[in-house]
Design a protein around this motif. Structure first.
Motif, PDB file in Angstrom:
ATOM      1  N   VAL A   3       0.859  -1.184   0.000  1.00  0.00           N
ATOM      2  CA  VAL A   3       0.000   0.000   0.000  1.00  0.00           C
ATOM      3  C   VAL A   3       0.896   1.236   0.000  1.00  0.00           C
ATOM      4  CG1 VAL A   3      -1.723   1.324   1.300  1.00  0.00           C
ATOM      5  CG2 VAL A   3      -1.895  -1.173   1.174  1.00  0.00           C
ATOM      6  N   LEU A   4       0.587   2.185  -0.897  1.00  0.00           N
ATOM      7  CA  LEU A   4       1.360   3.416  -1.025  1.00  0.00           C
ATOM      8  C   LEU A   4       0.832   4.474  -0.065  1.00  0.00           C
ATOM      9  CD1 LEU A   4       3.487   5.098  -2.647  1.00  0.00           C
ATOM     10  CD2 LEU A   4       1.583   5.753  -4.137  1.00  0.00           C
ATOM     11  N   TYR A   5       1.738   5.081   0.687  1.00  0.00           N
ATOM     12  CA  TYR A   5       1.406   6.188   1.587  1.00  0.00           C
ATOM     13  C   TYR A   5       2.159   7.419   1.103  1.00  0.00           C
ATOM     14  CZ  TYR A   5      -0.133   2.289   4.478  1.00  0.00           C
ATOM     15  OH  TYR A   5      -0.752   1.154   4.942  1.00  0.00           O
ATOM     16  N   GLU A   6       1.428   8.534   0.934  1.00  0.00           N
ATOM     17  CA  GLU A   6       2.039   9.743   0.373  1.00  0.00           C
ATOM     18  C   GLU A   6       2.260  10.817   1.430  1.00  0.00           C
ATOM     19  OE1 GLU A   6       0.540  11.319  -3.429  1.00  0.00           O
ATOM     20  OE2 GLU A   6      -0.863   9.628  -3.326  1.00  0.00           O
ATOM     21  N   TYR A   7       3.400  11.498   1.310  1.00  0.00           N
ATOM     22  CA  TYR A   7       3.738  12.633   2.159  1.00  0.00           C
ATOM     23  C   TYR A   7       4.196  13.761   1.251  1.00  0.00           C
ATOM     24  CZ  TYR A   7       3.260   9.428   5.955  1.00  0.00           C
ATOM     25  OH  TYR A   7       2.723   8.529   6.831  1.00  0.00           O
ATOM     26  N   VAL A   8       3.697  14.967   1.527  1.00  0.00           N
ATOM     27  CA  VAL A   8       4.089  16.122   0.722  1.00  0.00           C
ATOM     28  C   VAL A   8       4.601  17.221   1.634  1.00  0.00           C
ATOM     29  CG1 VAL A   8       2.541  15.655  -1.221  1.00  0.00           C
ATOM     30  CG2 VAL A   8       1.733  17.044   0.668  1.00  0.00           C
ATOM     31  N   ARG A   9       5.515  18.014   1.088  1.00  0.00           N
ATOM     32  CA  ARG A   9       6.044  19.151   1.829  1.00  0.00           C
ATOM     33  C   ARG A   9       5.033  20.285   1.760  1.00  0.00           C
ATOM     34  NH1 ARG A   9      12.116  19.898   0.954  1.00  0.00           N
ATOM     35  NH2 ARG A   9      12.441  18.796   2.888  1.00  0.00           N
ATOM     36  N   GLU A  10       4.995  21.126   2.754  1.00  0.00           N
ATOM     37  CA  GLU A  10       3.991  22.181   2.892  1.00  0.00           C
ATOM     38  C   GLU A  10       3.807  23.032   1.641  1.00  0.00           C
ATOM     39  OE1 GLU A  10       1.761  22.563   5.294  1.00  0.00           O
ATOM     40  OE2 GLU A  10       2.569  20.802   6.259  1.00  0.00           O
ATOM     41  N   ALA A  11       4.880  23.430   0.955  1.00  0.00           N
ATOM     42  CA  ALA A  11       4.746  24.262  -0.248  1.00  0.00           C
ATOM     43  C   ALA A  11       3.881  23.552  -1.285  1.00  0.00           C
ATOM     44  CB  ALA A  11       6.111  24.592  -0.832  1.00  0.00           C
ATOM     45  N   VAL A  12       4.067  22.257  -1.434  1.00  0.00           N
ATOM     46  CA  VAL A  12       3.272  21.464  -2.374  1.00  0.00           C
ATOM     47  C   VAL A  12       1.827  21.414  -1.893  1.00  0.00           C
ATOM     48  CG1 VAL A  12       2.963  19.175  -3.388  1.00  0.00           C
ATOM     49  CG2 VAL A  12       5.261  20.101  -3.115  1.00  0.00           C
ATOM     50  N   ARG A  13       1.641  21.284  -0.607  1.00  0.00           N
ATOM     51  CA  ARG A  13       0.282  21.236  -0.035  1.00  0.00           C
ATOM     52  C   ARG A  13      -0.477  22.523  -0.369  1.00  0.00           C
ATOM     53  NH1 ARG A  13      -1.172  20.888   6.404  1.00  0.00           N
ATOM     54  NH2 ARG A  13      -3.401  20.827   6.156  1.00  0.00           N
ATOM     55  N   ASP A  14       0.199  23.679  -0.198  1.00  0.00           N
ATOM     56  CA  ASP A  14      -0.438  24.956  -0.516  1.00  0.00           C
ATOM     57  C   ASP A  14      -0.817  25.040  -1.985  1.00  0.00           C
ATOM     58  OD1 ASP A  14      -0.125  25.646   2.118  1.00  0.00           O
ATOM     59  OD2 ASP A  14       1.695  26.836   1.788  1.00  0.00           O
ATOM     60  N   GLU A  15       0.069  24.566  -2.879  1.00  0.00           N
ATOM     61  CA  GLU A  15      -0.219  24.574  -4.316  1.00  0.00           C
ATOM     62  C   GLU A  15      -1.426  23.696  -4.635  1.00  0.00           C
ATOM     63  OE1 GLU A  15       3.296  23.463  -6.487  1.00  0.00           O
ATOM     64  OE2 GLU A  15       4.490  25.007  -5.496  1.00  0.00           O
ATOM     65  N   LEU A  16      -1.481  22.515  -4.006  1.00  0.00           N
ATOM     66  CA  LEU A  16      -2.600  21.604  -4.237  1.00  0.00           C
ATOM     67  C   LEU A  16      -3.916  22.219  -3.756  1.00  0.00           C
ATOM     68  CD1 LEU A  16      -1.015  18.184  -3.192  1.00  0.00           C
ATOM     69  CD2 LEU A  16      -1.579  18.919  -5.508  1.00  0.00           C
ATOM     70  N   GLU A  17      -3.887  22.878  -2.607  1.00  0.00           N
ATOM     71  CA  GLU A  17      -5.098  23.515  -2.093  1.00  0.00           C
ATOM     72  C   GLU A  17      -5.539  24.649  -3.014  1.00  0.00           C
ATOM     73  OE1 GLU A  17      -4.238  24.572   1.953  1.00  0.00           O
ATOM     74  OE2 GLU A  17      -4.444  22.508   2.648  1.00  0.00           O
ATOM     75  N   ASP A  18      -4.559  25.445  -3.542  1.00  0.00           N
ATOM     76  CA  ASP A  18      -4.882  26.516  -4.485  1.00  0.00           C
ATOM     77  C   ASP A  18      -5.533  25.961  -5.749  1.00  0.00           C
ATOM     78  OD1 ASP A  18      -3.915  28.374  -2.724  1.00  0.00           O
ATOM     79  OD2 ASP A  18      -1.977  28.632  -3.735  1.00  0.00           O
ATOM     80  N   GLU A  19      -4.968  24.843  -6.261  1.00  0.00           N
ATOM     81  CA  GLU A  19      -5.536  24.204  -7.459  1.00  0.00           C
ATOM     82  C   GLU A  19      -6.956  23.724  -7.197  1.00  0.00           C
ATOM     83  OE1 GLU A  19      -2.994  21.092  -8.857  1.00  0.00           O
ATOM     84  OE2 GLU A  19      -1.285  22.437  -9.105  1.00  0.00           O
ATOM     85  N   ASN A  20      -7.177  23.135  -6.028  1.00  0.00           N
ATOM     86  CA  ASN A  20      -8.519  22.640  -5.676  1.00  0.00           C
ATOM     87  C   ASN A  20      -9.518  23.791  -5.581  1.00  0.00           C
ATOM     88  OD1 ASN A  20      -7.693  19.993  -5.630  1.00  0.00           O
ATOM     89  ND2 ASN A  20      -7.316  19.957  -3.428  1.00  0.00           N
ATOM     90  N   LEU A  21      -9.085  24.914  -4.994  1.00  0.00           N
ATOM     91  CA  LEU A  21      -9.975  26.089  -4.909  1.00  0.00           C
ATOM     92  C   LEU A  21     -10.296  26.639  -6.292  1.00  0.00           C
ATOM     93  CD1 LEU A  21      -8.550  28.023  -1.826  1.00  0.00           C
ATOM     94  CD2 LEU A  21     -10.789  26.952  -2.027  1.00  0.00           C
ATOM     95  N   THR A  22      -9.266  26.681  -7.155  1.00  0.00           N
ATOM     96  CA  THR A  22      -9.485  27.166  -8.529  1.00  0.00           C
ATOM     97  C   THR A  22     -10.474  26.270  -9.256  1.00  0.00           C
ATOM     98  OG1 THR A  22      -7.247  28.057  -8.577  1.00  0.00           O
ATOM     99  CG2 THR A  22      -8.336  27.760 -10.694  1.00  0.00           C
ATOM    100  N   ASP A  23     -10.317  24.948  -9.076  1.00  0.00           N
ATOM    101  CA  ASP A  23     -11.234  23.998  -9.721  1.00  0.00           C
ATOM    102  C   ASP A  23     -12.663  24.186  -9.220  1.00  0.00           C
ATOM    103  OD1 ASP A  23      -9.131  22.974 -11.126  1.00  0.00           O
ATOM    104  OD2 ASP A  23      -8.857  21.211  -9.854  1.00  0.00           O
ATOM    105  N   LEU A  24     -12.801  24.430  -7.913  1.00  0.00           N
ATOM    106  CA  LEU A  24     -14.130  24.590  -7.337  1.00  0.00           C
ATOM    107  C   LEU A  24     -14.794  25.904  -7.786  1.00  0.00           C
ATOM    108  CD1 LEU A  24     -13.542  23.373  -3.678  1.00  0.00           C
ATOM    109  CD2 LEU A  24     -14.890  22.232  -5.434  1.00  0.00           C
ATOM    110  N   CYS A  25     -13.971  26.947  -7.895  1.00  0.00           N
ATOM    111  CA  CYS A  25     -14.515  28.287  -8.240  1.00  0.00           C
ATOM    112  C   CYS A  25     -14.588  28.525  -9.750  1.00  0.00           C
ATOM    113  CB  CYS A  25     -13.646  29.382  -7.612  1.00  0.00           C
ATOM    114  SG  CYS A  25     -13.628  29.308  -5.818  1.00  0.00           S
ATOM    115  N   GLY A  26     -13.780  27.791 -10.486  1.00  0.00           N
ATOM    116  CA  GLY A  26     -13.631  28.142 -11.865  1.00  0.00           C
ATOM    117  C   GLY A  26     -14.475  27.477 -12.844  1.00  0.00           C
TER     118      GLY A  26
END
Length: 194
Positions: A171-194
């Motif tokens: 089973v694969l477990y993923e860990y991301v560094r905070e800068a990547v987390r912020d980018e992913l959250e920004d992308e998700n917000l853009t997808d939701l709003c856009g």
């Protein structure tokens, strides 16, 4: 930056329910060389830039199934060895008790264990200090108890992911560094709003 932690496939090495300390040592030696039971691993379509793997056969076999490139084999990723916490002579104890008490002995720095908690942390940090951090997606294939300890050190270095207590085989477990987390959250917000 993303790091994927993958525990090797399940090892095909049955055991008796009750064992003496000698039988536990013999089973442990057999486990090290036993074959794995391959299965499909969900890799979530991630293109891994590099794959580090323990030098143990079960980990290498698993890594070859999930990664097409050249493997970077590293003995620092070996599992934390476990030894009997006591010598029992003819007395048998449950198999699970050998594991649990062996890990408790490791935690309390018992001299019976081949490696101390301090030694395990040093080994993990030595590995983390020398990997290629220029890669965006790093896959590491190794062992359950090492992954349990490894995730803690990743968090200290700014990564986030699930706090694992039980690490499943294949089973694969993923860990991301905070800068990547912020980018992913920004992308998700853009997808939701856009």
């Amino acid at each position: 930056m993303r790091i994927g932690l993958l525990r090797h496939f399940k090892v095909n090495c049955p055991h008796k329910r009750m064992m003496t300390s000698k039988e536990f040592i013999e089973w442990s030696q057999k486990y090290e060389v036993s074959k794995v039971i391959k299965k499909k691993v969900e890799m979530y379509g991630i293109k891994w830039d590099v794959c580090y793997v323990s030098d143990m056969p079960r980990a290498i076999t698993t890594a070859k199934e999930v990664y097409d490139g050249t493997l970077k084999v590293d003995k620092l990723l070996r599992e934390v060895d476990i030894a009997p916490f006591i010598h029992t002579g003819p007395i048998k104890l449950p198999f699970e008790l050998w594991h649990i008490c062996g890990r408790i002995a490791w935690l309390f720095r018992s001299r019976r264990q081949p490696e101390s908690i301090k030694g395990t942390k040093q080994r993990i940090n030595k590995f983390l200090d020398r990997i290629d951090w220029s890669k965006d997606n790093i896959l590491i294939v190794f062992h359950g108890f090492m992954i349990y300890n490894f995730q803690k050190e990743l968090r200290k270095r700014g990564f986030y992911g699930d706090k694992l207590k039980v690490i499943k085989n294949g089973v694969l477990y993923e860990y991301v560094r905070e800068a990547v987390r912020d980018e992913l959250e920004d992308e998700n917000l853009t997808d939701l709003c856009g």
